[in-house]
Enzyme design. Structure first.
Site, PDB file in Angstrom:
ATOM      1  N   CYS A   2       0.843  -1.183   0.000  1.00 52.41           N
ATOM      2  CA  CYS A   2       0.000   0.000   0.000  1.00 52.41           C
ATOM      3  C   CYS A   2       0.888   1.245   0.000  1.00 52.41           C
ATOM      4  CB  CYS A   2      -0.951   0.114   1.186  1.00 52.41           C
ATOM      5  SG  CYS A   2      -2.094  -1.255   1.346  1.00 52.41           S
ATOM      6  N   ARG A  27       3.383  -0.029  -5.132  1.00 52.73           N
ATOM      7  CA  ARG A  27       3.220  -0.651  -3.810  1.00 52.73           C
ATOM      8  C   ARG A  27       1.888  -1.399  -3.676  1.00 52.73           C
ATOM      9  NH1 ARG A  27       6.760   1.488  -0.129  1.00 52.73           N
ATOM     10  NH2 ARG A  27       5.416   0.799   1.557  1.00 52.73           N
ATOM     11  N   TRP A  74      -2.937  -2.573  -1.624  1.00 54.06           N
ATOM     12  CA  TRP A  74      -2.631  -3.995  -1.897  1.00 54.06           C
ATOM     13  C   TRP A  74      -3.372  -4.747  -0.812  1.00 54.06           C
ATOM     14  CZ3 TRP A  74      -0.149  -8.117   0.611  1.00 54.06           C
ATOM     15  CH2 TRP A  74       0.218  -9.179  -0.218  1.00 54.06           C
ATOM     16  N   ASN A  98      -1.162   2.028   5.846  1.00 52.41           N
ATOM     17  CA  ASN A  98      -0.342   0.967   5.257  1.00 52.41           C
ATOM     18  C   ASN A  98       0.117   0.085   6.413  1.00 52.41           C
ATOM     19  OD1 ASN A  98       1.568  -0.574   3.829  1.00 52.41           O
ATOM     20  ND2 ASN A  98       3.165   0.972   4.111  1.00 52.41           N
ATOM     21  N   GLY A  99      -0.083  -1.238   6.292  1.00 46.78           N
ATOM     22  CA  GLY A  99       0.357  -2.145   7.358  1.00 46.78           C
ATOM     23  C   GLY A  99      -0.752  -3.108   7.747  1.00 46.78           C
ATOM     24  N   GLU A 482      16.756 -16.618 -10.798  1.00 41.51           N
ATOM     25  CA  GLU A 482      16.334 -15.244 -11.037  1.00 41.51           C
ATOM     26  C   GLU A 482      15.643 -15.125 -12.403  1.00 41.51           C
ATOM     27  OE1 GLU A 482      15.829 -12.706  -9.398  1.00 41.51           O
ATOM     28  OE2 GLU A 482      15.885 -11.019 -10.790  1.00 41.51           O
ATOM     29  N   LYS A 486      11.799 -13.918 -12.870  1.00 42.60           N
ATOM     30  CA  LYS A 486      11.442 -12.771 -13.719  1.00 42.60           C
ATOM     31  C   LYS A 486      10.334 -13.162 -14.668  1.00 42.60           C
ATOM     32  CE  LYS A 486      12.827 -10.437 -12.048  1.00 42.60           C
ATOM     33  NZ  LYS A 486      13.410  -9.796 -10.920  1.00 42.60           N
ATOM     34  N   GLU A 489       6.899 -13.883 -12.759  1.00 43.83           N
ATOM     35  CA  GLU A 489       6.186 -12.773 -12.111  1.00 43.83           C
ATOM     36  C   GLU A 489       5.602 -11.782 -13.101  1.00 43.83           C
ATOM     37  OE1 GLU A 489       8.414 -10.335  -9.353  1.00 43.83           O
ATOM     38  OE2 GLU A 489      10.194 -10.418 -10.596  1.00 43.83           O
ATOM     39  N   HIS A 505      17.287 -35.824 -11.295  1.00 43.15           N
ATOM     40  CA  HIS A 505      16.680 -36.315 -10.049  1.00 43.15           C
ATOM     41  C   HIS A 505      15.190 -35.963  -9.964  1.00 43.15           C
ATOM     42  CE1 HIS A 505      20.574 -37.543  -8.581  1.00 43.15           C
ATOM     43  NE2 HIS A 505      21.041 -36.368  -8.976  1.00 43.15           N
ATOM     44  N   LYS A 604       5.584  -3.900  -4.856  1.00 42.33           N
ATOM     45  CA  LYS A 604       7.028  -3.697  -4.911  1.00 42.33           C
ATOM     46  C   LYS A 604       7.707  -3.970  -3.574  1.00 42.33           C
ATOM     47  CE  LYS A 604      10.840  -2.178  -6.940  1.00 42.33           C
ATOM     48  NZ  LYS A 604      11.439  -3.173  -7.851  1.00 42.33           N
TER      49      LYS A 604
HETATM   50  O1  M6R Z   1      12.957  -4.694  -1.589  1.00 45.44           O
HETATM   51  P1  M6R Z   1      13.496  -6.083  -1.443  1.00 45.44           P
HETATM   52  O2  M6R Z   1      14.734  -6.292  -2.242  1.00 45.44           O
HETATM   53  O3  M6R Z   1      13.667  -6.508  -0.033  1.00 45.44           O
HETATM   54  O4  M6R Z   1      12.375  -7.012  -2.076  1.00 45.44           O
HETATM   55  C1  M6R Z   1      12.477  -8.391  -2.022  1.00 45.44           C
HETATM   56  C2  M6R Z   1      11.493  -9.053  -2.936  1.00 45.44           C
HETATM   57  O5  M6R Z   1      10.179  -8.749  -2.580  1.00 45.44           O
HETATM   58  C3  M6R Z   1      11.709  -8.646  -4.402  1.00 45.44           C
HETATM   59  O6  M6R Z   1      13.009  -8.902  -4.818  1.00 45.44           O
HETATM   60  C4  M6R Z   1      10.720  -9.403  -5.310  1.00 45.44           C
HETATM   61  O7  M6R Z   1      11.027 -10.764  -5.337  1.00 45.44           O
HETATM   62  C5  M6R Z   1      10.730  -8.803  -6.710  1.00 45.44           C
HETATM   63  N1  M6R Z   1       9.372  -8.704  -7.194  1.00 45.44           N
HETATM   64  C6  M6R Z   1      11.472  -9.607  -7.698  1.00 45.44           C
HETATM   65  O8  M6R Z   1      11.439  -9.065  -8.974  1.00 45.44           O
END
Ligand code: M6R
Length: 609
Positions: A2, A27, A74, A98-99, A482, A486, A489, A505, A604
Site C-alpha cells: 500500500c 506498492r 494492496w 499501510n500495514g 532469477e 522474472k 512474475e 533427479h 514492490k
Molecule cells: O525490496 P526487497 O529487495 O527486499 O524485495 C524483495 C522481494 O520482494 C523482491 O526482490 C521481489 O522478489 C521482486 N518482485 C522480484 O522481482
C-alpha cells in the site's frame, strides 16, 4: 505494501495526490482513493482497480482545498472493493493506512460495543474509529492519535485529516515506512520519496513511534508522549527525471537499460584500482576494519535472496569466507545459531521488506553485527543495521527487480574484494585484475543491450509456451532462479530454476517438445557436464534456448536458439548473464499483453509478513 500520501499547501491537492499515488502505485494497485477538504467538508473518492479508474471519478474543476490524503491499496484484509478502499472515515476524520493491525478483531468488537458501525472488512477502519473515539472524548487530534497507537498491535503508517482542524495533517508510523517532504509553504508525507520528488528533495525520515504534525508553515515531529524531537532534514540526490519513463514503453524496460549507469554509480568512488582494493566509508562496514569475521550469513527475499546466493560464491571464492544463505522469512523462525565472529548481511532493494527487517532485528537481538545492502536511502533496514552499503541504482519503480539485482551483485563483489584483500586471500594483482574487469562491465552490458532485438525475436517464438525450465550450474544456478522468477512474475508463465545437475533427479520427467529449457553456460570446469545435460534434454525432445559465452563453438550446434554474452571473469558472469534473461522475460510478457510494470497480485515492497 500500500502507498500512502498526504499533502498540505496551496497547490491543487487533487492533482498533487494523484501524481504522488501514481509514483506509489508500485506498492499496490487493486484500489485507490483520496480525501480532501471542500467547502469545509471532507470529500472521499474511492475506486476499485488502478489509479486511472479513480481519476475518472475525480472533479474536473480543482477544489479549493488546503489539504488531502490518498492511498493505493494492496489488499490484505478484505477483497478489493470500494468499501474496502481507503481513505476510511469516522466522524469528522479520514485516514489512510499501510500495514496490518493484528489485534483488529478485538478492537473492532470493543468499538462495536460502543455503538460504532463499520462499513468495510478491513483492519484499517478500526484505526480511524479508535482515533475518533478518543477524539470525541476531548483533547487534540494528536493526543487522540497517540492514545490509539497505545492500543494497536501490528504495523502501520497512517495519515489523518480532520474536518475540524483542516490546516493540519497528522502522520505516525510503526514498522512501515513514512517520509516527509519539506517544501516552501507546503509539506508532503508519503510511503516513499518518488511520490513528491518532483516538488522537493528535502526530506525527514520518520522513525517508529514518531508523530509528525504537518501544516503549510512547517513540520513538527513528536514522540508518543508529545515531546518535540529535533529531526534532521536531509537532501536527496535522486533526480526527479529518474522516476519517469524517459521515452521507454515501460519502467521495466527503462530500468533494464539503466543498468550500465547504475553499476557505474555503485562502483564510483569505491575502488582503488592500482592498489587492487576497495575503499569503504566509515558507515559502510561494521566495526573495526581490521577485525575479521569467521562467517557471513546473507539474508534476503525474492530477487535479493538470489543475490545472496550469488554472494555466497563471491565471498567464498574471492575472500575465502564461509557463507550461509537464508531466506529472510525463514531466518528468525528457526532460532538461527549465531555466534561470535558472525556477520549478518541483509540484502534489500527497498530496505522495507518486513521479513528481512525482522531477520536483521533477530540478528541484533543476538548481539550479532549487521550490515545491509540497500538501494533506498534512509529506509528502515538501512537505519536499523550497524552499517549500510548503498547500491546506487536510483529509484526502481517497476515491480520486477532488475537494476537493483545487478547493483546488489556489484556491491557484493566489491565487499568480496574488500574482504579478500583484508583476509589476505586476494593478492594486490588479482584484486587489480578483478577491479579492471568490474570497470569493463557497464560497456559489456551495453553490448548485450545493443542486441535487444535478437531477444525480442526469441521471445516471439516462445511466448505461447506454458512452462519453462532454467538450468545453471555453480555461480549461474542463482541466475537460473532469477531468470525463472522474472518470467513467472511478469508473464504468469510457470518457470522453474534448477541446478543443471539436479535435473535427472526429477525435473527431467517434465521434458518434452512443449518444454523450452533455458540453459546458462560458461566455458568453465562444468561446461562438459552442462553439454551432457543439454544432450539429455534433446534426447527427450526438449527445446534448448542457450545463453553462452562468446567463442563457444559447441552449443550453437545443439541449441534451438542461442544468444552470446561477452567474455568476462566468471565471478562477474552472473551480472552479464542476467541481462538477456531480463529482456527475455520482458519481451515474452509484453508480447502476451501482461501488465509488465504492475503484475497481478504483487507489490514492490512487501511490508507485511
Ligand atoms: O525490496 P526487497 O529487495 O527486499 O524485495 C524483495 C522481494 O520482494 C523482491 O526482490 C521481489 O522478489 C521482486 N518482485 C522480484 O522481482
Amino acid at each position: 505494501m500500500c502507498g500512502i500520501m498526504g499533502y498540505i499547501g496551496q497547490r491543487n491537492v487533487v492533482s498533487v495526490l494523484v501524481e504522488g499515488l501514481r509514483r506509489l502505485e508500485y506498492r499496490g494497485y487493486d484500489s485507490a482513493g483520496i480525501a480532501y477538504l471542500s467547502k469545509g467538508e471532507i470529500e472521499v473518492k474511492r475506486s476499485v482497480g488502478k489509479l486511472s479508474s479513480l481519476e475518472s471519478i475525480l472533479p474536473t474543476i480543482p477544489p479549493v482545498s488546503p489539504a488531502g490524503i490518498g492511498h493505493t491499496r494492496w489488499a490484505t484484509h478484505g477483497k478489493p472493493s470500494e468499501e474496502n478502499a481507503h481513505p476510511h472515515r469516522a466522524g469528522s476524520l479520514v485516514m489512510v493506512h499501510n500495514g496490518i493491525i493484528e489485534n483488529y478483531l478485538s478492537l473492532k468488537k470493543t468499538l462495536q460495543d460502543e455503538g460504532r458501525e463499520f462499513t468495510s472488512d478491513t483492519d484499517s477502519e478500526v484505526i480511524i474509529h479508535l482515533i475518533d473515539s478518543f477524539y470525541q472524548k476531548g483533547g487534540s487530534l494528536e493526543k487522540a492519535v497517540q492514545r490509539a497507537t497505545e492500543k494497536m498491535h501490528g504495523s502501520y503508517a497512517i495519515c489523518v485529516l480532520s474536518e475540524k482542524d483542516p490546516n493540519r495533517l497528522i502522520a505516525v508510523r510503526s514498522g512501515c515506512p513514512l517520509v516527509i517532504g519539506v517544501g516552501k509553504d507546503e509539506q508532503f508525507v508519503a510511503s516513499d520519496i518518488p511520490a513528491f520528488l518532483s516538488h522537493t528533495r528535502q526530506v525527514i525520515f520518520l522513525e517508529d513511534n514518531e508523530i509528525a504534525l504537518l501544516s503549510s508553515e512547517g513540520v513538527e515531529v513528536h514522540d508518543l508522549k508529545g515531546a518535540r524531537l529535533a529531526k534532521e532534514v536531509q537532501q536527496i540526490s535522486w533526480d526527479p527525471v529518474m522516476a519517469e519513463k524517459g521515452g521507454y514503453r515501460h519502467f521495466l524496460q527503462k530500468e533494464i537499460h539503466e543498468q550500465p549507469r547504475a553499476i557505474v554509480d555503485t562502483i564510483r568512488g569505491r575502488v582503488a584500482q592500482e592498489a587492487g582494493n576497495v575503499i569503504l566509508g566509515a558507515s559502510e562496514w561494521v566495526g573495526d576494519p581490521a577485525k575479521d569475521y569467521k562467517r557471513a550469513v546473507l539474508v534476503g527475499c525474492g530477487t535479493s535472496w538470489h543475490a545472496a546466493l550469488v554472494g555466497k560464491f563471491l565471498f567464498e571464492q574471492i575472500a575465502g569466507l564461509s557463507v550461509e544463505v537464508d531466506i529472510a522469512s525463514e531466518f528468525r523462525y528457526r532460532d538461527p545459531l549465531l555466534s561470535e565472529g558472525d556477520l549478518v548481511i541483509g540484502i534489500s532493494q527497498s530496505g522495507e521488506t518486513a521479513d528481512t527487517l525482522a531477520a536483521m532485528r533477530e540478528a541484533r537481538s543476538k548481539k550479532t553485527p549487521t550490515l545491509s545492502i540497500c538501494n533506498v536511502v534512509g529506509s528502515s533496514i538501512s537505519r536499523e543495521t550497524d552499517a549500510v552499503f548503498y547500491t546506487h541504482a536510483g529509484p526502481e519503480i517497476s515491480v520486477a527487480s532488475t537494476k537493483a539485482f545487478t547493483t546488489q551483485l556489484t556491491a557484493l563483489t566489491l565487499l568480496a574484494i574488500f574482504l579478500g584483500r583484508k583476509r589476505g586471500r586476494l593478492s594486490k594483482k588479482a584484486g587489480e585484475a578483478l577491479i579492471h574487469q568490474l570497470i569493463l562491465l557497464p560497456n559489456k552490458i551495453e553490448e548485450i543491450l545493443a542486441h535487444e532485438k535478437r531477444i525480442k525475436t526469441i521471445a516471439k517464438h516462445f511466448f505461447r509456451y506454458r512452462d519453462f525450465l532454467y538450468l545453471g550450474r555453480g555461480i549461474l544456478y542463482p541466475v537460473a532462479l532469477e531468470g525463472a522468477l522474472k518470467l513467472k512474475e511478469i508473464s504468469y508463465i510457470h518457470a522453474e530454476g534448477y541446478p543443471a545437475g539436479e535435473m535427472k533427479h526429477g525435473p527431467i520427467a517434465l521434458i518434452d517438445e512443449n518444454m523450452p529449457v533455458v540453459v546458462l553456460a560458461l566455458k568453465d570446469k562444468v561446461y562438459e557436464k552442462m553439454i551432457s545435460n543439454v544432450m539429455e534434454v534433446k534426447a527427450r525432445g526438449g527445446i534448448i534456448i542457450a545463453f553462452a559465452e562468446e567463442g563457444d563453438n559447441d552449443l550453437p550446434g545443439l541449441a534451438d536458439e542461442i544468444f552470446f554474452i561477452p567474455k568476462i571473469a566468471s565471478v562477474l558472469s552472473p551480472i552479464l548473464m542476467t541481462i538477456p534473461l531480463q529482456l527475455l522475460a520482458y519481451y515474452i510478457a509484453f508480447t502476451r499483453g501482461s501488465d509488465v510494470d504492475q503484475p497481478r497480485n504483487l507489490a514492490k515492497s512487501v511490508t507485511v509478513e
